[in-house]
Motif scaffolding. Structure first.
Motif, PDB file in Angstrom:
ATOM      1  N   ALA A 203       0.847  -1.199   0.000  1.00 26.53           N
ATOM      2  CA  ALA A 203       0.000   0.000   0.000  1.00 26.53           C
ATOM      3  C   ALA A 203       0.881   1.247   0.000  1.00 26.53           C
ATOM      4  N   THR A 208      -5.114   3.814  -0.288  1.00 26.51           N
ATOM      5  CA  THR A 208      -5.822   3.699   0.994  1.00 26.51           C
ATOM      6  C   THR A 208      -6.929   4.732   1.072  1.00 26.51           C
ATOM      7  N   HIS A 211      -9.899   3.798  -1.234  1.00 24.77           N
ATOM      8  CA  HIS A 211     -10.697   2.733  -0.610  1.00 24.77           C
ATOM      9  C   HIS A 211     -11.589   3.305   0.489  1.00 24.77           C
ATOM     10  N   HIS A 221     -17.021  -3.550   1.142  1.00 23.76           N
ATOM     11  CA  HIS A 221     -16.012  -4.426   0.568  1.00 23.76           C
ATOM     12  C   HIS A 221     -16.694  -5.333  -0.455  1.00 23.76           C
ATOM     13  N   PRO A 243     -12.379 -12.055   2.264  1.00 25.59           N
ATOM     14  CA  PRO A 243     -11.558 -10.883   1.958  1.00 25.59           C
ATOM     15  C   PRO A 243     -10.564 -11.158   0.840  1.00 25.59           C
ATOM     16  N   PHE A 245      -7.045 -10.155  -0.846  1.00 24.74           N
ATOM     17  CA  PHE A 245      -5.733  -9.547  -0.635  1.00 24.74           C
ATOM     18  C   PHE A 245      -4.849  -9.809  -1.854  1.00 24.74           C
ATOM     19  N   ASN A 265     -11.416  -3.809  -2.480  1.00 25.98           N
ATOM     20  CA  ASN A 265     -10.700  -4.965  -1.947  1.00 25.98           C
ATOM     21  C   ASN A 265      -9.577  -4.485  -1.037  1.00 25.98           C
ATOM     22  N   TYR A 266      -8.832  -5.440  -0.509  1.00 23.31           N
ATOM     23  CA  TYR A 266      -7.563  -5.156   0.161  1.00 23.31           C
ATOM     24  C   TYR A 266      -6.405  -5.484  -0.777  1.00 23.31           C
ATOM     25  N   SER A 267      -6.654  -5.419  -2.063  1.00 22.07           N
ATOM     26  CA  SER A 267      -5.644  -5.760  -3.060  1.00 22.07           C
ATOM     27  C   SER A 267      -4.449  -4.815  -2.974  1.00 22.07           C
TER      28      SER A 267
END
Length: 302
Positions: A203, A208, A211, A221, A243, A245, A265-267
C-alpha cells in the motif's frame, strides 16, 4: 443472485442565495449526482508531533496535493494514470474532490490544517475518529474530514485507514462503520500510507484514501458480509465470500474470477484501478439521499 441497485428518475435541484452586491437572490444550479460532475470539499487535518513540514508525519504540501490528485484519478478513471481501465464495467464516477477553499470562519484556506499534537493534551480513545476529532473536527455537512494520523513507523503495512459510512436505505449499509449519536465521522489514514512513497509495502501508491472514500460514500467491501448471495449488492462485481488480498485474482463464488483490481478490496495498490458502474450508482444514491453527504454539494467550502 445479487441485488441490483435501481435508481429512479432524478430531478433538477436549485437553491437560492444572495449575490455579492445584495441585488437580491439568484439561483444556483446544484449538480445532480449520476447525471453531472459533482465536487466534494475535503479538509486534511495533518496531525504531527512538532516535526518541520516535510519531515515524518508532517507531510509536505506536494505529497498532500498528489494524494488528492490520485484520489481524483481513481474516481474519474483518468487516462494515462494508474486509475484508468478499459473494463466494460469500469466507471468514471463523475465525482471529484477539492481541498476546501475556506475554513469554518469563512476565511481563505488551502485545505490543509496542520496540528501539532505535542502541544495539545487529549484523552486516549484509540485509533478512531472520536480520538482524532479532539484535535480538529469541522462540520461534516460542509467538509469531508480526513485525519492523517502520526502513527509509529512500525505500523507501516499493518494499520492503513478507517472510514465511517452513511446510514441509508441501501441494502448492506449496516455493514459499514456507522457513527452513533455524538460520534465524529470522517476518514483516518496512517501518514505512512497517505500519498505515494517508496516504502516496502503493498500500500504505497495512495489507494488507501481511495478505498476509505468509497466506504464514506456508501460502498462495501466486495465480499460484503462474506455471503455469496448477498455481498456488496453490486451485480457487476463478481461475487466473493472472503476478503481479497494481494495482486493475483482467484476464483470466487460459482467459479467466477474475482475483480482483483477493485478499489473496495484489500488488493495491492499496484493492481487497483476500478470502480464499477453499479458501485458508482450506489455512491450517487448516497449523495442524493443522505442528508449529510448531500449537503456537501452546496458547501461554502467549495
Amino acid at each position: 443472485m445479487k441485488c441490483k441497485l435501481l435508481l429512479g428518475a432524478l430531478l433538477s435541484i436549485t437553491v437560492i442565495c444572495c449575490s455579492k452586491n445584495d441585488a437580491g437572490p439568484e439561483p444556483i444550479d446544484i449538480p445532480i449526482p449520476g447525471q453531472q460532475l459533482v465536487q466534494l470539499p475535503v479538509v486534511v487535518h495533518m496531525i504531527h508531533n512538532g516535526e518541520d513540514i516535510g519531515q515524518g508525519p508532517n507531510l509536505s504540501k506536494e505529497r498532500i496535493l498528489r494524494q488528492i490528485e490520485i484520489l481524483n484519478e481513481d474516481f474519474r478513471k483518468k487516462k494515462g494514470t494508474k486509475g484508468h481501465n478499459e473494463h466494460p464495467d469500469g466507471a468514471d464516477t463523475q465525482i471529484e474532490f477539492v481541498l476546501a477553499k475556506s475554513n469554518p470562519e469563512s476565511e481563505p484556506f488551502d485545505g490543509i490544517n496542520r496540528i501539532d499534537a505535542s502541544k495539545k493534551q487529549v484523552d486516549d480513545l484509540g485509533y478512531n475518529q472520536n480520538h482524532f476529532a479532539q484535535y480538529a473536527y469541522w462540520d461534516p455537512e460542509h467538509y469531508i474530514n480526513i485525519w492523517v494520523a502520526p502513527l509509529p513507523l512500525e505500523t507501516a503495512c499493518m494499520v492503513l485507514g478507517s472510514s465511517t459510512g452513511p446510514k441509508t436505505e441501501l441494502p448492506g449499509s449496516d455493514l459499514l462503520l456507522l457513527p452513533q449519536p455524538g460520534d465524529a465521522e470522517g476518514i483516518l489514514v496512517n501518514w505512512i500510507h497517505f500519498g505515494e512513497s517508496d516504502i516496502d509495502c503493498h500500500a504505497r501508491f495512495g489507494r488507501t484514501l481511495t478505498h476509505e472514500m468509497g466506504h464514506y460514500l456508501g460502498l462495501l467491501h466486495t465480499w460484503g458480509g462474506k455471503d455469496c448471495v448477498h455481498n456488496d449488492y453490486c451485480n457487476d462485481t463478481p461475487a466473493v465470500d472472503r476478503p481479497v488480498f494481494g495482486p493475483t485474482a482467484f476464483k470466487g463464488c460459482s467459479g467466477e474470477t474475482i475483480m482483483i483490481g477493485n478499489y473496495m478490496n484489500y488488493s495491492d495498490d499496484a493492481v487497483m484501478n476500478i470502480f464499477t458502474n453499479h458501485q458508482a450508482e450506489r455512491m450517487h444514491y448516497v449523495l442524493k439521499n443522505h442528508s449529510g453527504r448531500k449537503s456537501l454539494l452546496t458547501s461554502p467550502a467549495l
